[in-house]
Design an enzyme around this catalytic site. Structure first.
Site, PDB file in Angstrom:
ATOM      1  N   SER A 200       0.795  -1.189   0.133  1.00 11.81           N
ATOM      2  CA  SER A 200      -0.032   0.028   0.097  1.00 11.81           C
ATOM      3  C   SER A 200       0.886   1.544   0.014  1.00 11.81           C
ATOM      4  O   SER A 200       1.666   1.586  -1.031  1.00 11.81           O
ATOM      5  CB  SER A 200      -0.890  -0.008   1.146  1.00 11.81           C
ATOM      6  OG  SER A 200      -1.949   0.815   0.947  1.00 11.81           O
TER       7      SER A 200
ATOM      8  N   ASP B 174      -9.260  -5.902  -5.078  1.00 10.80           N
ATOM      9  CA  ASP B 174      -8.771  -4.823  -4.074  1.00 10.80           C
ATOM     10  C   ASP B 174      -9.634  -3.790  -3.990  1.00 10.80           C
ATOM     11  O   ASP B 174      -9.874  -3.280  -5.181  1.00 10.80           O
ATOM     12  CB  ASP B 174      -7.403  -4.440  -4.351  1.00 10.80           C
ATOM     13  CG  ASP B 174      -6.742  -3.333  -3.529  1.00 10.80           C
ATOM     14  OD1 ASP B 174      -7.506  -2.598  -2.712  1.00 10.80           O
ATOM     15  OD2 ASP B 174      -5.534  -3.463  -3.492  1.00 10.80           O
TER      16      ASP B 174
ATOM     17  N   HIS C  41      -7.027  -6.081  -0.564  1.00 18.62           N
ATOM     18  CA  HIS C  41      -5.934  -4.966  -0.443  1.00 18.62           C
ATOM     19  C   HIS C  41      -4.815  -5.612   0.326  1.00 18.62           C
ATOM     20  O   HIS C  41      -3.526  -5.562   0.200  1.00 18.62           O
ATOM     21  CB  HIS C  41      -6.685  -3.770   0.020  1.00 18.62           C
ATOM     22  CG  HIS C  41      -5.643  -2.599   0.255  1.00 18.62           C
ATOM     23  ND1 HIS C  41      -4.973  -2.273  -0.980  1.00 18.62           N
ATOM     24  CD2 HIS C  41      -5.140  -1.958   1.204  1.00 18.62           C
ATOM     25  CE1 HIS C  41      -4.365  -1.221  -0.751  1.00 18.62           C
ATOM     26  NE2 HIS C  41      -4.289  -0.872   0.585  1.00 18.62           N
TER      27      HIS C  41
END
Length: 297
Positions: free
Chosen positions: A131, A236, A264
């Site tokens: 991320s 995601d 995610h």
């Protein structure tokens, strides 16, 4: 021999002592932790393993080594890897200072990450970034080609689009999150600080949309020269699929692996975790092996 922290110094355990108890042996094989003064702040880190391949784990927004990478710290092969997790400044146990989000916060995290590893004595190392941590890894790899051996990123983006802004605004109010999603962060920060810091992150990431093409680090991608693996979970909800495709297209010789059931935080689910651990060490070194396959590695 395993390492443990005692009096602020890393000491080697003599695991061959016949009189050592099982409890001591388990302690000697555990994760070492400490704080390192880097760029004016004290950064918390955890280190485990004794392998020749050093790997830095870079967490996501508001993340820490324990909230984001507990399974990796536990399960990565400790004979093959030396694994370092850390809390970026203002996150987790790298407080104070409180976290802020100036326009260069990703560059600041990238410099902190690299300087932390250098201060710990690692001359060359690989990056696993999730991320926001993946964005940090992209910048670190682009700006430090002589230091970064390999890179794996997932759930990451190099620019902020209007679609992204809509997604970010939708999760601004943490009171609307499920209790299961809030709990790990509230345990680290407390409910009020978590909510305030998360709003700060939403505002911080949104400011990139005001840049040309919404760039976070688009202009740096062609400078990345290390073998790079991009992973994307096709379910995601936070990162549209055009982001990994853009990374793959603009990072020379990179490889893209799509996970149909991945979300995610794909590295935290059991099945997908095993795949992530396997792929972390499988990015090829030789230039002629760095193709642009979209299949498995």
């Amino acid at each position: 021999m395993a390492l443990f922290l005692l009096g602020g110094r890393l000491l080697k355990c003599r695991t061959d002592l016949k009189t050592a108890t099982m409890a001591i042996q388990q302690h000697c094989s555990s994760v070492a932790s400490g704080r390192q003064h880097v760029n004016g702040v004290d950064l918390y880190y955890e280190e485990t393993g004794r392998g020749k391949n050093a790997v830095l784990l870079i967490p996501g927004a508001l993340g820490s080594t324990r909230t984001d990478f507990g399974p990796q710290l536990k399960s990565l092969n400790k004979e093959r890897f030396t694994v370092v997790g850390w809390d970026p400044r203002g996150y987790g146990q790298s407080r104070p200072p409180d976290r802020d989000f100036p326009v260069d916060f990703f560059e600041r995290d990238a410099k902190d990450a690299v300087d932390l590893m250098k201060s710990l004595g690692f001359g060359k190392f690989s990056l696993l970034g999730w991320s926001d941590g993946g964005i940090t890894a992209l910048i670190a790899a682009a700006k430090n080609p002589d230091l970064i051996s390999k890179m794996v990123v997932w759930g990451s983006n190099a620019f902020v689009s209007q679609d992204d802004l809509t997604l970010y605004e939708a999760v601004r109010d943490v009171s609307k999150w499920s209790a299961r999603m809030r709990q790990p962060m509230e345990e680290v920060y407390g409910a009020q600080v978590f909510a305030k810091t998360w709003e700060g992150w939403v505002d911080g990431i949104a400011q990139f949309a005001k840049r040309p093409e919404g760039s976070i680090c688009m202009e740096l991608l062609p400078s990345i020269s290390c073998p790079s693996l991009i992973i994307h979970g096709e379910k995601d909800p936070m990162v549209p699929s055009f982001h990994p495709q853009y990374l793959h297209k603009n990072i020379k010789g990179s490889r893209l692996h799509l996970m149909p059931e991945g979300k995610h935080n794909l590295h935290l689910s059991e099945h997908e975790l095993k795949w992530s651990l396997a792929t972390a060490s499988s990015v090829k070194n030789k230039q002629d092996e760095r193709d642009t396959e979209r299949s498995d590695v």
